[in-house]
Design a protein around this motif. Sequence first.
Motif, PDB file in Angstrom:
ATOM      1  N   ILE A 123     -63.289  72.043  -6.068  1.00  0.00           N
ATOM      2  CA  ILE A 123     -63.378  70.865  -6.800  1.00  0.00           C
ATOM      3  C   ILE A 123     -64.879  70.953  -7.240  1.00  0.00           C
ATOM      4  O   ILE A 123     -65.633  71.097  -6.606  1.00  0.00           O
ATOM      5  CB  ILE A 123     -63.073  69.866  -5.951  1.00  0.00           C
ATOM      6  CG1 ILE A 123     -61.545  69.921  -5.525  1.00  0.00           C
ATOM      7  CG2 ILE A 123     -63.345  68.461  -6.517  1.00  0.00           C
ATOM      8  CD1 ILE A 123     -61.232  68.645  -4.425  1.00  0.00           C
ATOM      9  N   ILE A 124     -64.884  70.653  -8.667  1.00  0.00           N
ATOM     10  CA  ILE A 124     -66.225  70.426  -9.222  1.00  0.00           C
ATOM     11  C   ILE A 124     -66.670  69.082  -8.855  1.00  0.00           C
ATOM     12  O   ILE A 124     -67.572  68.834  -8.282  1.00  0.00           O
ATOM     13  CB  ILE A 124     -66.291  70.728 -10.736  1.00  0.00           C
ATOM     14  CG1 ILE A 124     -65.918  72.288 -10.755  1.00  0.00           C
ATOM     15  CG2 ILE A 124     -67.580  70.570 -11.251  1.00  0.00           C
ATOM     16  CD1 ILE A 124     -65.493  72.745 -12.209  1.00  0.00           C
ATOM     17  N   ASN A 125     -65.820  68.141  -9.600  1.00  0.00           N
ATOM     18  CA  ASN A 125     -66.089  66.777  -9.309  1.00  0.00           C
ATOM     19  C   ASN A 125     -64.890  65.966 -10.093  1.00  0.00           C
ATOM     20  O   ASN A 125     -64.000  66.430 -10.188  1.00  0.00           O
ATOM     21  CB  ASN A 125     -67.563  66.044 -10.067  1.00  0.00           C
ATOM     22  CG  ASN A 125     -67.554  66.455 -11.445  1.00  0.00           C
ATOM     23  OD1 ASN A 125     -66.470  66.662 -12.184  1.00  0.00           O
ATOM     24  ND2 ASN A 125     -68.619  66.916 -11.858  1.00  0.00           N
ATOM     25  N   GLY A 126     -65.000  64.592 -10.009  1.00  0.00           N
ATOM     26  CA  GLY A 126     -64.096  63.863 -10.295  1.00  0.00           C
ATOM     27  C   GLY A 126     -63.744  62.485  -9.699  1.00  0.00           C
ATOM     28  O   GLY A 126     -63.937  62.663  -8.416  1.00  0.00           O
ATOM     29  N   THR A 127     -63.321  61.466 -10.026  1.00  0.00           N
ATOM     30  CA  THR A 127     -63.020  60.111  -9.320  1.00  0.00           C
ATOM     31  C   THR A 127     -61.599  59.646  -9.806  1.00  0.00           C
ATOM     32  O   THR A 127     -61.031  59.833 -11.073  1.00  0.00           O
ATOM     33  CB  THR A 127     -64.213  59.247  -9.560  1.00  0.00           C
ATOM     34  OG1 THR A 127     -64.047  58.688 -11.024  1.00  0.00           O
ATOM     35  CG2 THR A 127     -65.546  59.802  -9.368  1.00  0.00           C
ATOM     36  N   ARG A 128     -61.220  58.610  -9.078  1.00  0.00           N
ATOM     37  CA  ARG A 128     -60.055  57.946  -9.211  1.00  0.00           C
ATOM     38  C   ARG A 128     -60.294  57.305 -10.629  1.00  0.00           C
ATOM     39  O   ARG A 128     -59.373  56.978 -11.397  1.00  0.00           O
ATOM     40  CB  ARG A 128     -59.539  57.133  -8.195  1.00  0.00           C
ATOM     41  CG  ARG A 128     -58.401  56.201  -8.497  1.00  0.00           C
ATOM     42  CD  ARG A 128     -58.309  55.160  -7.359  1.00  0.00           C
ATOM     43  NE  ARG A 128     -57.148  54.104  -7.435  1.00  0.00           N
ATOM     44  CZ  ARG A 128     -57.278  53.045  -7.089  1.00  0.00           C
ATOM     45  NH1 ARG A 128     -58.417  52.475  -6.279  1.00  0.00           N
ATOM     46  NH2 ARG A 128     -56.450  51.985  -7.514  1.00  0.00           N
ATOM     47  N   GLU A 129     -61.493  56.639 -10.884  1.00  0.00           N
ATOM     48  CA  GLU A 129     -61.669  55.892 -11.940  1.00  0.00           C
ATOM     49  C   GLU A 129     -61.531  56.444 -13.417  1.00  0.00           C
ATOM     50  O   GLU A 129     -61.237  56.241 -14.292  1.00  0.00           O
ATOM     51  CB  GLU A 129     -63.237  55.259 -11.785  1.00  0.00           C
ATOM     52  CG  GLU A 129     -63.511  53.943 -12.674  1.00  0.00           C
ATOM     53  CD  GLU A 129     -64.937  53.690 -12.328  1.00  0.00           C
ATOM     54  OE1 GLU A 129     -65.767  54.136 -13.059  1.00  0.00           O
ATOM     55  OE2 GLU A 129     -65.016  52.908 -11.316  1.00  0.00           O
ATOM     56  N   GLU A 130     -61.902  57.980 -13.045  1.00  0.00           N
ATOM     57  CA  GLU A 130     -61.864  58.677 -14.365  1.00  0.00           C
ATOM     58  C   GLU A 130     -60.321  59.417 -14.486  1.00  0.00           C
ATOM     59  O   GLU A 130     -59.964  59.904 -15.749  1.00  0.00           O
ATOM     60  CB  GLU A 130     -62.791  59.913 -14.314  1.00  0.00           C
ATOM     61  CG  GLU A 130     -64.066  59.583 -14.148  1.00  0.00           C
ATOM     62  CD  GLU A 130     -65.310  60.655 -13.930  1.00  0.00           C
ATOM     63  OE1 GLU A 130     -66.231  61.052 -14.459  1.00  0.00           O
ATOM     64  OE2 GLU A 130     -65.123  61.119 -12.652  1.00  0.00           O
TER      65      GLU A 130
END
Length: 889
Positions: A123-130
């Motif tokens: 996993i690099i990054n990321g959010t539920r908002e995105e």
Amino acid sequence: MKRNPSPLRARIALVCAAVLLLFTIPGQAQPQPLLTRHVRDEVANGRAQFIGQLPATQTLRFDIVLPLRDRAGLQSFNQEVQDPASHSYHQFLTPQEFTARFGPTQEDWDALVAFAKASGFEIINGTREERDLRLTGTVANIEKAFHVTLGNYRDLTEDRTFFAVDREPTVDLPFQLWHITGLDNDSRPHPLYVKKSDYAKAHGIDPDKVVSHATTGSGPSASFLGSDMRAAYYGGTALTGSGQNLALFEFAGTDLADLTTYYKNVGQTEPYTPTLISTGGFGTSCVDSGSSACDDTEQTLDMTQAMGMAPGSKMLYMYVCGDVLASGSGSISDTACISAMVSTASAPLSKQISCSWGWTPADPSTLDPYFEQMASQGQNFFAASGDSSAWSASNEAWPADDANIVSVGGTDLTTSSAAGPWKSETAWADSGGGNSPDSIAIPSWQTPVDGCSGCSKTLRNGPDVSANANFTFYVCADQTTCTANDYGGTSFAAPMWAGYLALANQQAAANGESIGFINPIIYPAAEGSSYSTDFHDITSGSCGKFSAATGFDLCTGWGSPNTTGIINLLAAGSATPSFTLSASPSSVTVTQGSSGTSTISVTDVGGFSGSVTLAASGLPSGVTATFGTNPTTGTSVLTLTASATATTGTSTVTIMGTSGSLTATTSVALTVNSATTPAFSVSASPTSVTVTQGTSGTSTITVTSTGGFSSATTLSASGLPSGVTATFSTNPVTPPANGSATSTLTLTASASATVGTATVTITGTSGSTSHSTTISLTVNASSGTPNFTLSLSPSSFTVDDGGSKSTTLTVTSVNGFHSAVTLSVNEFPTDVSATASANPVTPPANGSVKVTLTWSATRRAPTGTTTIELIGTSGSLTNEIPVTITVAP
């Protein structure tokens, strides 16, 4: 290399996977298909040659995107948020409110993260908002998780390969995914700017003749700066974009030193240092050196145009979601950028976003949920419409033809002076526009567009708006010498509009509001009485097969911003106190020794109640200006008086109004005519013409106006020797007042024309007035061996792959030649052929015959330019001429 695990290892792996999924995803049914397409058409239909599988250990960067929980509810909300009669009008959502109402549940996000980890992805990054989880993984793990095979394929039109999936992916999850970004690299993203030398080469013209008028900017060599665009399209001082964030969508990073060089070279203060944001793990630097050279021309010009229009903006955020090199290779993730832009995870929300890149996703609807989210959050996405004229299947438009964005076309702008107001504007020849090549349905706010030539009633039309895109800009990039008047493109126009919207959002924010998606606002307004107040209507020029016209057109949309008109329309009642100026009439004609008038009106904006002091500039020599009331709070009559010796001609008079720190401008086109009696003169160049029997010669006839003469003048020739005829390319001709007009005279001598020298009289007649000039014509006897000549028009041309181009070949007899001529070529470019309307052809003695040659390129024809020889053969006679063919994608 084929990868087949042993039966025992396969059974163990399947058992382990089943146990793992049993504990992480209870109740798993059949693998779920995704909601968007991923397989490229040329792979699905088998046209792309399969070369082999990707290595199992190769690592790819990719994103998994979750769908909206209630997209239908979002679309209904967007209608309400733009409806003044709704309780939800302009009640825009925050990203957090949006996620709670329309986004995925926390449980679905957690299940996706667990699935990624269980599949062996990093996993690099990321959010539920995105809604976008950015990952890396090996080819083997990707193929296993998504039930696909990743293979290399040969491109159909370029000498390159690309990787892609062989089937639509499915996932072992209890819910469907929206999209997986990064499962192919078939699309080659390209910035939407053009270098003048490349444009000239493609069109077979001299680079110095690409821009046909003098440039009027305040930068080096009179090039335009971002501040010049602010002066031309806004023209005031009250609004600077204060408190507003700007955002740029980029597929490569930048070197901020280039931005600093730009401001230093033009003597301006850099407003601030933009913030660079990496999305999906892509780097933000861009250096033009070495084997991985990067080009930051696009990124730097985007910053200069957006910041030049909104110099007081709070911050510019550059979102980087690719590592595209100067060569065009590299990887991208459009969902990484767009998902970050609708969220506050990386930076504060930007209400105005610019994108000057073009690319071709496997599914053009991929980003629509994000665009729809922008509309619900009061954001606008401006996309450059492209730099290759009319949209087509081979000239892709996306994302400029998406129905949820603002598509920005190109114009050719002239200002009254350096850092001065708008003077005139025509369509830019390469502005992209047309009907959606991606078959995107026409949106409700665009139906109908009355009187638009070429507009579709079923498909999305574009562009929506436009701004300057001609080769008139100052650009610094790639840590090298800056250039003036060398780059153009709709790349410049899109960030201009983003900066302009920041001014409007500043004005709206003063009343605690935001504007929202502008297309549903500007379309009905432009079809009403305020059109000329809001827009500069571009009515001349063309872009490929489309032409600018009154109202909406497929080159310039509704046109460019007319000072504060659109700002006041969009901000609707939340305006900062200011004013605008207008002139009626906007053009005045006087004769030397007389005067004319125009009424200057001050229009209050946002409660403005001050007095305005008026001043006139740009007056020609011998003309004075006086105002009836000055200062004024309403109207003042401007009187323009021309002395008996005033300079004749047409000029732009700029009227500036000043009230404290506020300024506004308007202009009056002033024409001063001579007090003398209208008349004209006729001249010839050259004044002597020599021809041989059976040939022709030319002379340019010029009709020059004096004293304001501007009537049609009929040309005639007398004194012609026997066997000689005269024709005029234009007849009659009408010179502009105090200007001139030309017509080409062609003198043709037959094979039996009288030999010797004669005086030919050229007479111009207009009503009862006539004037003449003379030409000395010498006809020589024909001699020599009969022969023929070849002439092709055009001799240099472009043909699209899968298309055709017609040219005209003229075979001319010399010295009485009258035999059959067989046509051929030395060789054809690959997959290019030609047909002739007649072959062989026989010209009449001392005459000529025309043949239509149609050149065709298959869809497999390689792109590029080739020069071949067109050959004519008649017995022992052979003549040939070069033909330059460019095959375009």
